[in-house]
Design a protein around this motif. Structure first.
Motif, PDB file in Angstrom:
ATOM      1  N   LEU B  76     -10.463   7.199   7.866  1.00  0.00           N
ATOM      2  CA  LEU B  76     -10.094   7.108   6.446  1.00  0.00           C
ATOM      3  C   LEU B  76     -10.547   5.758   5.897  1.00  0.00           C
ATOM      4  N   GLU B  77     -11.849   5.630   5.732  1.00  0.00           N
ATOM      5  CA  GLU B  77     -12.413   4.403   5.195  1.00  0.00           C
ATOM      6  C   GLU B  77     -13.676   4.735   4.423  1.00  0.00           C
ATOM      7  N   PHE B  86     -10.755   1.749   0.797  1.00  0.00           N
ATOM      8  CA  PHE B  86      -9.748   2.795   0.601  1.00  0.00           C
ATOM      9  C   PHE B  86      -8.439   2.129   0.194  1.00  0.00           C
ATOM     10  N   LEU B  89      -3.531   6.782   0.279  1.00  0.00           N
ATOM     11  CA  LEU B  89      -3.533   8.227   0.486  1.00  0.00           C
ATOM     12  C   LEU B  89      -2.553   8.855  -0.513  1.00  0.00           C
ATOM     13  N   PHE B 111     -11.290  13.378   1.957  1.00  0.00           N
ATOM     14  CA  PHE B 111     -11.637  13.363   3.373  1.00  0.00           C
ATOM     15  C   PHE B 111     -11.321  14.733   3.963  1.00  0.00           C
ATOM     16  N   SER B 113     -10.712  16.793   7.755  1.00  0.00           N
ATOM     17  CA  SER B 113     -10.548  16.757   9.208  1.00  0.00           C
ATOM     18  C   SER B 113     -10.810  18.152   9.758  1.00  0.00           C
ATOM     19  N   TRP B 120     -11.126  11.916  10.594  1.00  0.00           N
ATOM     20  CA  TRP B 120     -11.453  12.323   9.230  1.00  0.00           C
ATOM     21  C   TRP B 120     -12.854  11.856   8.847  1.00  0.00           C
ATOM     22  N   LEU B 122     -15.388  11.305   5.335  1.00  0.00           N
ATOM     23  CA  LEU B 122     -15.478  11.240   3.880  1.00  0.00           C
ATOM     24  C   LEU B 122     -16.376  12.354   3.349  1.00  0.00           C
TER      25      LEU B 122
END
Lengths: 86, 357
Positions: B76-77, B86, B89, B111, B113, B120, B122
């Motif tokens: 998550l970046e 980021f 969330l 994102f 998954s 995750w 992007l």
């Protein structure tokens, strides 16, 4: 090598050790080395741009400092949560 | 027993009980840190929490055991060299394919998954959307807060960004198109050109039994789409709603004509109108709205209910509804919104509510 002292929440992520000796010529370089040596801390002090997170304070040998500040072999970097929030 | 996950300014509270009586605190996690959103994937039982430490930045954690350890999710970046980081969330939604989940956040990012939420990636098409430099953040940031999959079709998705409007994909996020026709931003001068309008969508919900129907709470407007989010019809103006302003919306899983709102007085005064806490319900696709306040405070109650703080539990006629307020109160209904009771009081300010039966 410079030493880095971490606050409580990061100690657990950094192998259970509060103090680390790490290579680097600036505060940012030392913190980047921490993320490489202890990957669980990656992204916690420096964001994905490599910027120090805004509510983290760094001190070099007891003096408030900046991410760009130079550090020497015998210097100590303290990482602290800024006095902020509610 | 029902579980309610309450994200608060000071950690995650897992409440357990039955509607009609106060719930107990089954577990607490991330004490002291803001938990912006928490949800359980009903397919796996895995629980997720978006934690926005003011010190260490936004992180997503997951656990398969609420009494055990939480693991930080990876990926998550934002891309290196983008010059952006980021920020937060906002939402996490199970997808329609096995192991698939979607997460939305600030700055207007999605994102995906494919491994049940452990790692995750992007969505590059949305990140590279040519109009992105012109997107304007709403008051809560450039937040991608709503992801509504199409039941049974993993590649069809609607998302909403405040204040960059609705975006649709039919190819799993490889390409995106706008879905904003009919939305009227009453907060802007009427002669602002369409291509410059900042569209502040507050929340989207899809009717499960009629997937082409989507309900929307807008920044000063309530809308319905019957074509999957391509075009929108105003269903708030001229109705019994005390205000067209609010944040969350919920739908009835058994009736595509039904939806629930929590109106606030307006963008100038974001509290429950007239000191009365009332859920408003439509049973005719928005032609009319009726107050459902039985059991809710009706005097001197000025609550603020945030965007992610209204949730449904269950997919049949026995579904439950829950909402929380920044006052630290959480209310629940075990009879589809007909009657309500206090689930919890004196929690820290509530940022989000989700529930599993």
């Amino acid at each position: 090598m410079p030493s880095v002292r971490l606050p409580g929440p990061l100690k657990k992520l950094a192998g259970g050790r509060a103090e680390h000796r790490l290579p680097g010529a600036t505060v940012t370089e030392v913190l980047r080395a921490l993320a490489e040596e202890e990957p669980a801390t990656d992204g916690w002090l420096l964001d994905e741009r490599g910027h120090l997170r805004p509510h983290i304070s760094v001190f070099v040998n007891g003096e408030r400092s900046t991410p760009e500040a130079p550090v020497g072999e015998a210097d100590r970097v303290d990482v602290l949560q800024a006095i902020s929030g509610g | 027993m029902s579980d309610v996950l309450v994200g608060t300014k000071k950690g995650l509270f897992v409440l357990e009980g039955r509607p009609g009586a106060p719930f107990g605190v089954r577990a607490r996690a991330f004490a002291g840190d803001p938990v912006e959103y928490a949800v359980r994937d009903p397919r796996t039982g895995r629980t997720f929490a978006g934690v926005a430490s003011p010190f260490y930045g936004p992180k997503l954690f997951w656990t398969d055991d609420l009494d055990g350890e939480w693991t930080q999710a990876t990926g998550l970046e934002l891309p290196a060299g983008s010059g952006q980081a980021f920020q937060r969330l906002w939402t996490l939604v199970p997808g329609e394919a096995e192991g698939q989940l979607w997460a939305g956040g600030d700055p207007g990012v999605l994102f995906e998954s494919r491994d049940g939420g452990a790692s995750w990636t992007l969505n590059r098409a949305l990140w590279d959307e040519p109009s992105r430099p012109d997107w304007q953040p709403g008051g809560g940031g450039l937040c991608l807060h709503s992801v509504v999959p199409w039941p049974g079709e993993p590649d069809r998705l609607a998302i909403a960004i405040s204040a960059a409007g609705v975006w649709l994909t039919d190819d799993g996020g490889a390409s995106w198109r706008r879905g904003n026709q009919g939305l009227v931003p009453k907060y802007l001068p009427e002669d602002v050109p369409d291509d410059e309008i900042a569209l502040c969508v507050h929340a989207l919900q899809r009717a499960p039994l009629r997937p082409e129907r989507v309900f929307m709470q807008f920044h000063g407007g309530v809308y319905r789409s019957d074509d999957g989010g391509e075009t929108w019809t105003d269903i708030g103006a001229g109705t019994a709603l005390p205000s067209e302003f609010g944040f969350p919306i919920a739908v009835d899983p058994t009736d595509p004509d039904s939806a629930f709102l929590l109106p606030l007085a307006g963008d100038f005064d974001r509290v429950t109108p007239d000191g009365r806490v009332r859920v408003f319900e439509t049973r005719d696709a928005g032609a009319s709205w009726a107050a459902r306040g039985d059991g809710l405070p009706q005097e001197h109650a000025y609550l603020t209910i945030l965007r992610k703080a209204f949730a449904r539990s269950g997919d049949d006629a026995g579904f439950e509804l829950y909402f929380g307020a920044t006052s630290g109160d959480v209310y629940g209904s075990g009879d589809a919104g007909a009657t309500w009771s206090h689930v919890a009081a004196q929690l820290p300010p509530v940022y989000s509510v989700s529930a599993t039966g």
